[in-house]
Design an enzyme around this catalytic site. Structure first.
Site, PDB file in Angstrom:
ATOM      1  N   CYS A  74      -2.213   9.316   3.069  1.00  0.00           N
ATOM      2  CA  CYS A  74      -1.890   8.782   1.734  1.00  0.00           C
ATOM      3  C   CYS A  74      -2.925   9.218   0.710  1.00  0.00           C
ATOM      4  O   CYS A  74      -2.595   9.412  -0.451  1.00  0.00           O
ATOM      5  CB  CYS A  74      -1.772   7.269   1.782  1.00  0.00           C
ATOM      6  N   GLU A 102       0.894  -1.168   0.000  1.00  0.00           N
ATOM      7  CA  GLU A 102       0.000   0.000   0.000  1.00  0.00           C
ATOM      8  C   GLU A 102       0.922   1.204   0.000  1.00  0.00           C
ATOM      9  O   GLU A 102       1.573   1.491   1.007  1.00  0.00           O
ATOM     10  CB  GLU A 102      -0.882   0.012   1.257  1.00  0.00           C
TER      11      GLU A 102
HETATM   12  P1  NDP Z   1       8.557   4.669   4.439  1.00  0.00           P
HETATM   13  O1  NDP Z   1       8.447   3.912   3.157  1.00  0.00           O
HETATM   14  O2  NDP Z   1       9.710   5.544   4.660  1.00  0.00           O
HETATM   15  O3  NDP Z   1       8.559   3.647   5.668  1.00  0.00           O
HETATM   16  C1  NDP Z   1       7.544   2.682   5.854  1.00  0.00           C
HETATM   17  C2  NDP Z   1       8.047   1.596   6.793  1.00  0.00           C
HETATM   18  O4  NDP Z   1       9.093   0.865   6.167  1.00  0.00           O
HETATM   19  C3  NDP Z   1       8.638   2.144   8.093  1.00  0.00           C
HETATM   20  O5  NDP Z   1       8.346   1.263   9.141  1.00  0.00           O
HETATM   21  C4  NDP Z   1      10.118   2.135   7.782  1.00  0.00           C
HETATM   22  O6  NDP Z   1      10.913   2.116   8.928  1.00  0.00           O
HETATM   23  C5  NDP Z   1      10.232   0.837   7.022  1.00  0.00           C
HETATM   24  N1  NDP Z   1      11.417   0.707   6.201  1.00  0.00           N
HETATM   25  C6  NDP Z   1      12.285   1.678   5.793  1.00  0.00           C
HETATM   26  N2  NDP Z   1      13.237   1.146   4.999  1.00  0.00           N
HETATM   27  C7  NDP Z   1      12.968  -0.175   4.908  1.00  0.00           C
HETATM   28  C8  NDP Z   1      13.584  -1.263   4.219  1.00  0.00           C
HETATM   29  N3  NDP Z   1      14.679  -1.101   3.452  1.00  0.00           N
HETATM   30  N4  NDP Z   1      13.047  -2.496   4.346  1.00  0.00           N
HETATM   31  C9  NDP Z   1      11.937  -2.699   5.091  1.00  0.00           C
HETATM   32  N5  NDP Z   1      11.309  -1.704   5.751  1.00  0.00           N
HETATM   33  C10 NDP Z   1      11.807  -0.462   5.665  1.00  0.00           C
HETATM   34  O7  NDP Z   1       7.184   5.432   4.590  1.00  0.00           O
HETATM   35  P2  NDP Z   1       6.823   6.565   5.656  1.00  0.00           P
HETATM   36  O8  NDP Z   1       6.917   5.989   7.022  1.00  0.00           O
HETATM   37  O9  NDP Z   1       7.569   7.788   5.293  1.00  0.00           O
HETATM   38  O10 NDP Z   1       5.259   6.763   5.377  1.00  0.00           O
HETATM   39  C11 NDP Z   1       4.741   7.681   4.475  1.00  0.00           C
HETATM   40  C12 NDP Z   1       4.427   6.980   3.160  1.00  0.00           C
HETATM   41  O11 NDP Z   1       3.464   5.965   3.365  1.00  0.00           O
HETATM   42  C13 NDP Z   1       3.819   7.924   2.143  1.00  0.00           C
HETATM   43  O12 NDP Z   1       4.373   7.642   0.882  1.00  0.00           O
HETATM   44  C14 NDP Z   1       2.344   7.540   2.161  1.00  0.00           C
HETATM   45  O13 NDP Z   1       1.650   7.831   0.993  1.00  0.00           O
HETATM   46  C15 NDP Z   1       2.436   6.060   2.383  1.00  0.00           C
HETATM   47  N6  NDP Z   1       1.168   5.560   2.899  1.00  0.00           N
HETATM   48  C16 NDP Z   1       0.367   4.777   2.099  1.00  0.00           C
HETATM   49  C17 NDP Z   1      -0.878   4.370   2.545  1.00  0.00           C
HETATM   50  C18 NDP Z   1      -1.778   3.518   1.706  1.00  0.00           C
HETATM   51  O14 NDP Z   1      -2.725   2.958   2.249  1.00  0.00           O
HETATM   52  N7  NDP Z   1      -1.576   3.404   0.413  1.00  0.00           N
HETATM   53  C19 NDP Z   1      -1.362   4.769   3.861  1.00  0.00           C
HETATM   54  C20 NDP Z   1      -0.457   5.596   4.585  1.00  0.00           C
HETATM   55  C21 NDP Z   1       0.774   5.959   4.128  1.00  0.00           C
HETATM   56  P3  NDP Z   1      11.406   3.508   9.615  1.00  0.00           P
HETATM   57  O15 NDP Z   1      10.305   4.512   9.492  1.00  0.00           O
HETATM   58  O16 NDP Z   1      11.633   3.117  11.004  1.00  0.00           O
HETATM   59  O17 NDP Z   1      12.594   3.928   8.839  1.00  0.00           O
END
Ligand code: NDP
Length: 491
Positions: free
Chosen positions: A273, A239
């Site tokens: 999002c 997502e």
């Molecule tokens: P990120 O992609 O930065 O992070 C998402 C999760 O992935 C976090 O827990 C992060 O950890 C973790 N992560 C980071 N790097 C890795 C990796 N290499 N491997 C596995 N996991 C990893 O997203 P954000 O937290 O910045 O969230 C915002 C984004 O989420 C926006 O793009 C938004 O649109 C999207 N989103 C989509 C939704 C949907 O339903 N389509 C709903 C809500 C948000 P850590 O943060 O600890 O680095």
């Protein structure tokens, strides 16, 4: 984010979005601990999956009772994590609705997917299905709506009979700690439900241990998750982000359109999002619409100093403010005009931005192409509806879209032509409307895999197995006509 190593323990300082100060510490789960937790969950899952669904519902019902008692504390923890967006305070109640909804629906959803009867092709063969849950589901969740977006996948997975290991964002750990205090009060649930703490490397360690991944986050990280899952040949459900358009037609009710677009674009400081991220307005009403939108935008108040007063909060994740500023600066230098907001304001250490209405934007600008994730409302004029639809679809994303037209029929006709998983007609921000009702699929880079909403979303967590009994004679290889194929060539 500052980090320090104490003995063999890595500790991350967690920033408070309202003060800019680190006031919370996170002990990072080491890779061997991730593996140990996964092994424990996997062992315990056998008993969990063997329970009749009614018994699992009973356990989940007890958890619901504990969450009810803790709901206010859970909401407060979410508000500290995010900086106090309106829905933060009700996250405990949203979790209760999620659990309660699946207590009602899980049996129905799983039964709908079962089959027991005769084969259509081989009538002597009885076919029955068995649903086998994936043993261990990994949930990797983002910092916006941190509890809801973790629980949306975790809760149905538990009902399906899977164990679940969550890796929440390191940016917003407090609310996950609060919800797991409630989980620990229900031992049968705690046996199959746990979380690990840390950043992307811990997310990768989770992927190494689980049988299926649900990821919510950005496109670049989603791609890394997909690659890691592909290496292990395990399913992943993504997502991802959006750049959601809103179309306002020439005969739309301006008051309704400006009200809906403003809320859709700036709710939770645009850190949603499915925020409205770009607006297309018919040229005949463009100036009037923009003036009304700007007037309404000026009335939106920041929730400082009181997090429960005002309308929008600080940036949850400070680096997001830099991305928003970059989009704005680039747009301004290419000729866009900022009518309201547009500045980062520092109040007591929190970084805020007022609703930022822009005009004079084009599709060459990042603010019309990349996810901004801030309270920006770029507005562009169009001359005919085909152009508006073409512009709305001119994107790599396809999460949601909105159409506000002069009447519902026109809005529906336009909505049918937009490439997005959910289209809100005569309003914005209706995605909650589909939560329990219908599953949808995002277009483009906004997502991959089965839907996380609707009854069928639980089916992501089970494999469907067919058990087939031959009641008739077995086929003889020397007279092999058991499929009922004609013996000779067609006459
Ligand atoms: P990120 O992609 O930065 O992070 C998402 C999760 O992935 C976090 O827990 C992060 O950890 C973790 N992560 C980071 N790097 C890795 C990796 N290499 N491997 C596995 N996991 C990893 O997203 P954000 O937290 O910045 O969230 C915002 C984004 O989420 C926006 O793009 C938004 O649109 C999207 N989103 C989509 C939704 C949907 O339903 N389509 C709903 C809500 C948000 P850590 O943060 O600890 O680095």
């Amino acid at each position: 984010m500052a980090s320090s190593v104490i003995a063999r323990e890595q500790v991350l300082d967690v920033r408070n979005p309202r003060t800019g100060q680190a006031d919370h510490r996170l002990v990072v789960t080491r890779a061997e601990e991730v593996a140990a937790k996964a092994a424990r969950l996997r062992d315990n899952q056998r008993e969990w999956a063997a329970m009749p669904l009614d018994a699992r519902c009973g356990v989940m019902g007890r958890w619901l009772g504990v969450v009810r008692r803790a709901a206010a504390d859970i909401g407060n923890a979410d508000a500290v994590d995010t900086g106090g967006c309106h829905t933060s305070y009700i996250q405990g109640f949203i979790t209760m609705a999620n659990i309660g909804g699946w207590i009602e629906d899980a049996g129905k959803a799983l039964d709908n997917y079962q089959f027991h009867g005769r084969s259509a092709v081989m009538p002597d063969v009885e076919v029955r299905t068995q649903l086998v849950p994936y043993s261990l589901v990994g949930v990797i969740s983002p910092w916006n709506a941190p509890l809801m977006l973790a629980m949306l996948d975790a809760i149905p997975a538990l009902f399906a009979g899977s164990a679940v290991l969550i890796k929440p964002s390191e940016v917003t750990p407090r609310v996950i700690e609060a919800i797991f205090e409630t989980v620990r009060e229900v031992p049968e649930l705690a046996a199959v439900f746990d979380y690990v703490a840390g950043a992307g490397d811990v997310g990768q360690a989770v992927i190494e241990e689980v049988d299926l991944v649900c990821f919510t986050g950005s496109v670049p990280t989603g791609r890394k998750v997909a690659v890691a899952c592909a290496q292990r040949l395990i399913p992943c459900f993504l997502e991802l982000g959006g750049k959601d358009p809103a179309i306002v037609t020439a005969d739309a009710d301006l008051e309704r359109a400006a009200t809906a677009v403003l809320r859709g674009a700036v709710y939770a400081t645009g850190q949603v999002c499915y925020s409205t991220e770009r607006v297309y307005v018919h040229e005949s009403i463009h100036d009037e619409f923009v003036a009304l939108l700007a007037q309404k935008a000026r009335h939106v108040r920041l929730n400082t100093p009181d997090p429960r007063a005002g309308h929008i909060g600080p940036f949850t994740f400070a680096p997001q403010a830099d991305i928003v500023l970059r989009h704005l600066e680039e747009a301004k230098s290419a000729g866009a005009q900022v009518l309201t907001g547009g500045e980062i304001e520092n109040h007591d250490g929190g970084l805020y931005m007022r609703p930022t209405v822009l005009t004079g934007v084009t599709h060459d600008m990042a603010i019309m192409r990349e996810e901004t994730f801030g309270p920006c409302v770029p507005v562009m004029a169009y001359s005919d509806i085909d152009e508006a639809i073409r512009l709305a679809n001119d994107t790599q994303f396809g999460l949601t879209a909105s159409v506000i037209a002069g009447n519902e029929e026109d809005a529906l006709a336009i909505g049918r032509q937009i490439n997005a998983g959910a289209v809100f007609l005569q309003d914005t921000f209706l995605t909650f409307g589909k939560m329990r009702t219908v599953g949808t699929h995002s277009f483009g880079f906004s997502g991959l895999g089965g839907s996380r909403t609707g009854l069928d979303s639980i089916l992501r967590f089970v494999r469907r197995k067919a058990l087939m009994t031959q009641h008739g004679a077995v086929a003889d290889i020397q007279d092999d006509h058991h499929l009922g194929a004609p013996k000779g060539p067609p006459q």
